[in-house]
Scaffold this motif. Structure first.
Motif, PDB file in Angstrom:
ATOM      1  N   HIS A  32     -17.244  -0.889  10.690  1.00  0.00           N
ATOM      2  CA  HIS A  32     -16.629  -1.286   9.421  1.00  0.00           C
ATOM      3  C   HIS A  32     -15.351  -0.471   9.208  1.00  0.00           C
ATOM      4  CE1 HIS A  32     -20.240  -3.483   8.364  1.00  0.00           C
ATOM      5  NE2 HIS A  32     -20.958  -2.414   8.680  1.00  0.00           N
ATOM      6  N   PRO A  33     -14.242  -0.932   9.773  1.00  0.00           N
ATOM      7  CA  PRO A  33     -12.993  -0.181   9.607  1.00  0.00           C
ATOM      8  C   PRO A  33     -12.605  -0.081   8.128  1.00  0.00           C
ATOM      9  CG  PRO A  33     -12.748  -1.907  11.257  1.00  0.00           C
ATOM     10  CD  PRO A  33     -14.067  -2.112  10.605  1.00  0.00           C
ATOM     11  N   ARG A  34     -12.093   1.067   7.759  1.00  0.00           N
ATOM     12  CA  ARG A  34     -11.665   1.271   6.380  1.00  0.00           C
ATOM     13  C   ARG A  34     -10.184   0.956   6.253  1.00  0.00           C
ATOM     14  NH1 ARG A  34     -13.191   7.248   4.789  1.00  0.00           N
ATOM     15  NH2 ARG A  34     -11.157   7.351   5.732  1.00  0.00           N
ATOM     16  N   PRO A  35      -9.815   0.246   5.212  1.00  0.00           N
ATOM     17  CA  PRO A  35      -8.377   0.052   4.981  1.00  0.00           C
ATOM     18  C   PRO A  35      -7.763   1.348   4.447  1.00  0.00           C
ATOM     19  CG  PRO A  35      -9.659  -0.964   3.229  1.00  0.00           C
ATOM     20  CD  PRO A  35     -10.636  -0.460   4.249  1.00  0.00           C
ATOM     21  N   TRP A  36      -6.479   1.480   4.672  1.00  0.00           N
ATOM     22  CA  TRP A  36      -5.781   2.651   4.152  1.00  0.00           C
ATOM     23  C   TRP A  36      -5.689   2.536   2.640  1.00  0.00           C
ATOM     24  CZ3 TRP A  36      -2.217   6.140   6.945  1.00  0.00           C
ATOM     25  CH2 TRP A  36      -2.522   6.183   8.296  1.00  0.00           C
ATOM     26  N   LYS A  37      -6.019   3.615   1.976  1.00  0.00           N
ATOM     27  CA  LYS A  37      -5.933   3.656   0.516  1.00  0.00           C
ATOM     28  C   LYS A  37      -5.018   4.810   0.130  1.00  0.00           C
ATOM     29  CE  LYS A  37     -10.537   1.783  -0.086  1.00  0.00           C
ATOM     30  NZ  LYS A  37     -11.907   2.045  -0.530  1.00  0.00           N
ATOM     31  N   ILE A  38      -3.968   4.478  -0.564  1.00  0.00           N
ATOM     32  CA  ILE A  38      -2.981   5.489  -0.960  1.00  0.00           C
ATOM     33  C   ILE A  38      -3.633   6.590  -1.788  1.00  0.00           C
ATOM     34  CG2 ILE A  38      -0.867   5.888  -2.295  1.00  0.00           C
ATOM     35  CD1 ILE A  38      -0.450   4.492   0.405  1.00  0.00           C
ATOM     36  N   GLU A  40      -6.626   7.858  -1.508  1.00  0.00           N
ATOM     37  CA  GLU A  40      -7.309   8.806  -0.627  1.00  0.00           C
ATOM     38  C   GLU A  40      -6.313   9.700   0.099  1.00  0.00           C
ATOM     39  OE1 GLU A  40      -9.993   6.876   2.023  1.00  0.00           O
ATOM     40  OE2 GLU A  40     -11.188   6.010   0.400  1.00  0.00           O
ATOM     41  N   ILE A  41      -5.199   9.120   0.515  1.00  0.00           N
ATOM     42  CA  ILE A  41      -4.168   9.911   1.188  1.00  0.00           C
ATOM     43  C   ILE A  41      -3.587  10.933   0.221  1.00  0.00           C
ATOM     44  CG2 ILE A  41      -1.904   9.809   2.295  1.00  0.00           C
ATOM     45  CD1 ILE A  41      -2.747   7.014   3.335  1.00  0.00           C
ATOM     46  N   ARG A  42      -3.323  10.506  -1.001  1.00  0.00           N
ATOM     47  CA  ARG A  42      -2.788  11.409  -2.018  1.00  0.00           C
ATOM     48  C   ARG A  42      -3.783  12.539  -2.304  1.00  0.00           C
ATOM     49  NH1 ARG A  42      -2.161   7.983  -6.075  1.00  0.00           N
ATOM     50  NH2 ARG A  42      -0.142   7.322  -5.296  1.00  0.00           N
ATOM     51  N   ARG A  43      -5.071  12.184  -2.424  1.00  0.00           N
ATOM     52  CA  ARG A  43      -6.097  13.200  -2.681  1.00  0.00           C
ATOM     53  C   ARG A  43      -6.169  14.210  -1.530  1.00  0.00           C
ATOM     54  NH1 ARG A  43     -11.117  10.419  -3.093  1.00  0.00           N
ATOM     55  NH2 ARG A  43     -11.465  11.008  -0.944  1.00  0.00           N
ATOM     56  N   PHE A  44      -6.072  13.705  -0.280  1.00  0.00           N
ATOM     57  CA  PHE A  44      -6.084  14.585   0.889  1.00  0.00           C
ATOM     58  C   PHE A  44      -4.906  15.553   0.842  1.00  0.00           C
ATOM     59  CE2 PHE A  44      -4.688  15.537   5.222  1.00  0.00           C
ATOM     60  CZ  PHE A  44      -5.833  16.080   5.752  1.00  0.00           C
ATOM     61  N   ILE A  45      -3.721  15.024   0.547  1.00  0.00           N
ATOM     62  CA  ILE A  45      -2.520  15.859   0.491  1.00  0.00           C
ATOM     63  C   ILE A  45      -2.647  16.896  -0.619  1.00  0.00           C
ATOM     64  CG2 ILE A  45      -0.060  15.842  -0.070  1.00  0.00           C
ATOM     65  CD1 ILE A  45       0.065  13.088   1.344  1.00  0.00           C
ATOM     66  N   LEU A  46      -3.111  16.462  -1.785  1.00  0.00           N
ATOM     67  CA  LEU A  46      -3.223  17.381  -2.918  1.00  0.00           C
ATOM     68  C   LEU A  46      -4.337  18.404  -2.731  1.00  0.00           C
ATOM     69  CD1 LEU A  46      -2.621  14.894  -5.872  1.00  0.00           C
ATOM     70  CD2 LEU A  46      -1.027  16.589  -4.925  1.00  0.00           C
ATOM     71  N   CYS A  47      -5.279  18.122  -1.851  1.00  0.00           N
ATOM     72  CA  CYS A  47      -6.369  19.062  -1.570  1.00  0.00           C
ATOM     73  C   CYS A  47      -5.984  20.038  -0.457  1.00  0.00           C
ATOM     74  CB  CYS A  47      -7.625  18.291  -1.201  1.00  0.00           C
ATOM     75  SG  CYS A  47      -9.032  19.342  -0.812  1.00  0.00           S
ATOM     76  N   ILE A  48      -5.546  19.500   0.678  1.00  0.00           N
ATOM     77  CA  ILE A  48      -5.245  20.339   1.843  1.00  0.00           C
ATOM     78  C   ILE A  48      -4.007  21.205   1.616  1.00  0.00           C
ATOM     79  CG2 ILE A  48      -4.534  20.264   4.279  1.00  0.00           C
ATOM     80  CD1 ILE A  48      -7.501  19.776   3.847  1.00  0.00           C
ATOM     81  N   GLY A  49      -3.002  20.679   0.940  1.00  0.00           N
ATOM     82  CA  GLY A  49      -1.774  21.443   0.693  1.00  0.00           C
ATOM     83  C   GLY A  49      -2.033  22.767  -0.012  1.00  0.00           C
ATOM     84  N   PRO A  50      -2.663  22.733  -1.192  1.00  0.00           N
ATOM     85  CA  PRO A  50      -2.953  23.999  -1.878  1.00  0.00           C
ATOM     86  C   PRO A  50      -3.905  24.912  -1.104  1.00  0.00           C
ATOM     87  CG  PRO A  50      -3.055  22.183  -3.429  1.00  0.00           C
ATOM     88  CD  PRO A  50      -2.924  21.578  -2.059  1.00  0.00           C
TER      89      PRO A  50
END
Length: 114
Positions: A32-38, A40-50
């Protein structure tokens, strides 16, 4: 860091990216491939960055504290500490982005099936 350390760091990071195309994809992702969700990407960036910044600041202040406690740590030793921290961070990020599972435990590295 010294210029040679920056170049070495970049080279090691580039070499570590080479096996990614041969990495086995999780069976759940194939079924079940997941579509890209902006979001989730934003959450990843805002989590990993800090988190990465906190890790960098912590390392810097631990080394700075070591300089104050031990008197004077030579500049090359300080640069080497920063180099090692940078390599460790990059290696960890590579393993985190390759799966939604816990790296090394739930998802060990294995080559893709041909």
């Amino acid at each position: 860091m010294a210029p040679i350390q920056i170049l070495t760091n970049n080279m090691l990071y580039d070499f570590s990216q080479v096996p990614i195309p041969n990495d086995a994809v999780d069976d759940e992702q194939v079924a079940h491939p997941r579509p890209w969700k902006i979001g989730e990407i934003r959450r990843f960036i805002l989590c990993i960055g800090p988190i990465s910044s906190i890790f960098d600041y912590t390392t810097f202040f631990v080394m700075l504290y070591s300089v104050q406690v031990l008197g004077s740590i030579p500049r090359p030793l300080f640069q080497t500490g920063w180099f090692v921290e940078s390599i460790m961070t990059q290696t960890l990020i590579i393993h985190i982005i390759r799966t939604n599972k816990i790296p090394f435990f739930q998802k060990p590295r294995k080559l893709a099936r041909c």
